[in-house]
Design a protein around this motif. Structure first.
Motif, PDB file in Angstrom:
ATOM      1  N   GLU A 139       0.805  -1.043   0.224  1.00 46.99           N
ATOM      2  CA  GLU A 139      -0.195  -0.298   0.120  1.00 46.99           C
ATOM      3  C   GLU A 139       0.906   1.434   0.084  1.00 46.99           C
ATOM      4  O   GLU A 139       0.483   1.930  -1.002  1.00 46.99           O
ATOM      5  CB  GLU A 139      -1.195  -0.586   1.290  1.00 46.99           C
ATOM      6  N   GLU A 149      -5.185   3.521  -7.939  1.00 48.06           N
ATOM      7  CA  GLU A 149      -6.149   1.929  -8.417  1.00 48.06           C
ATOM      8  C   GLU A 149      -5.850   0.564  -7.416  1.00 48.06           C
ATOM      9  O   GLU A 149      -6.375   0.325  -7.106  1.00 48.06           O
ATOM     10  CB  GLU A 149      -6.341   1.695  -9.789  1.00 48.06           C
ATOM     11  N   VAL A 150      -4.377   0.253  -7.604  1.00 46.89           N
ATOM     12  CA  VAL A 150      -3.696  -1.038  -7.034  1.00 46.89           C
ATOM     13  C   VAL A 150      -3.916   0.139  -5.798  1.00 46.89           C
ATOM     14  O   VAL A 150      -4.153  -0.823  -4.216  1.00 46.89           O
ATOM     15  CB  VAL A 150      -2.109  -0.592  -7.206  1.00 46.89           C
ATOM     16  N   GLU A 152      -6.027   1.358  -3.711  1.00 48.98           N
ATOM     17  CA  GLU A 152      -7.603   1.394  -3.098  1.00 48.98           C
ATOM     18  C   GLU A 152      -7.862   0.135  -3.097  1.00 48.98           C
ATOM     19  O   GLU A 152      -8.541  -1.039  -2.345  1.00 48.98           O
ATOM     20  CB  GLU A 152      -9.006   1.797  -3.920  1.00 48.98           C
ATOM     21  N   LYS A 153      -7.506  -1.447  -4.219  1.00 48.25           N
ATOM     22  CA  LYS A 153      -7.850  -2.716  -3.937  1.00 48.25           C
ATOM     23  C   LYS A 153      -7.231  -3.107  -3.098  1.00 48.25           C
ATOM     24  O   LYS A 153      -7.189  -4.040  -2.059  1.00 48.25           O
ATOM     25  CB  LYS A 153      -6.953  -3.156  -5.193  1.00 48.25           C
ATOM     26  N   LYS A 156      -8.522  -2.154   1.064  1.00 51.99           N
ATOM     27  CA  LYS A 156      -9.836  -2.870   1.029  1.00 51.99           C
ATOM     28  C   LYS A 156     -10.080  -3.397   1.980  1.00 51.99           C
ATOM     29  O   LYS A 156      -9.289  -3.817   2.640  1.00 51.99           O
ATOM     30  CB  LYS A 156     -10.937  -3.400   0.070  1.00 51.99           C
TER      31      LYS A 156
END
Length: 156
Positions: A139, A149-150, A152-153, A156
């Protein structure tokens, strides 16, 4: 293992002590300066050491200024660097185990040489645990690369 080391003029004496300590422990030391007590600015040495670690020329780095804060901020501006300021061994150990730090910083106006040696030894003896910590380090990398984008994935 090859360790880069640098400081500003305030950290020079402690830098020399830690460089010698590292050699006694069997590490190869790459000293980026300064080499005199003449007043100098810490960002220069933070950048030099960080670039050497980021490029793979050195495995890890150690930085010293008055508090360790300014020089670590400079180092953290270099892509791929996770510099940590530590004033005691426990945080140094966990920074390696959980955050995979690759540069250790501390302040010559904050700690003495014997405590600095304890911190360095603890930091160097620890290793990244991976597992749940791997996602968090990824992260951080996604933030650094501005890949939201990465991030946010992963977040989670």
């Amino acid at each position: 293992m090859k360790i880069a080391i640098g400081s500003d003029h305030v950290g020079l004496e402690l830098k020399l002590t830690i460089a010698e300590f590292l050699k006694e422990l069997g590490y190869e030391v790459d000293d980026f300066g300064p080499f005199s007590a003449e007043r100098t600015d810490y960002p220069k040495y933070g950048k030099l050491v960080a670039q050497s670690v980021s490029s793979g020329s050195n495995d890890l780095g150690i930085l010293i200024c008055g508090t360790g804060v300014g020089i670590s901020i400079a180092a953290n501006k270099v892509k791929g660097i996770r510099a940590v300021v530590c004033s005691e061994p426990y945080s140094a150990k966990l920074s390696r185990e959980h955050n995979n730090t690759n540069i250790l910083a501390f302040g010559s106006r904050v700690i003495g040489s014997e405590l600095a040696k304890m911190i360095v030894k603890e930091w160097l003896s620890a290793s990244f645990e991976g597992g749940r910590h791997e996602r968090r380090v990824n992260e951080i990398k996604a933030i650094e690369e501005q890949n939201l984008e990465v991030f946010e994935k992963l977040a989670k």
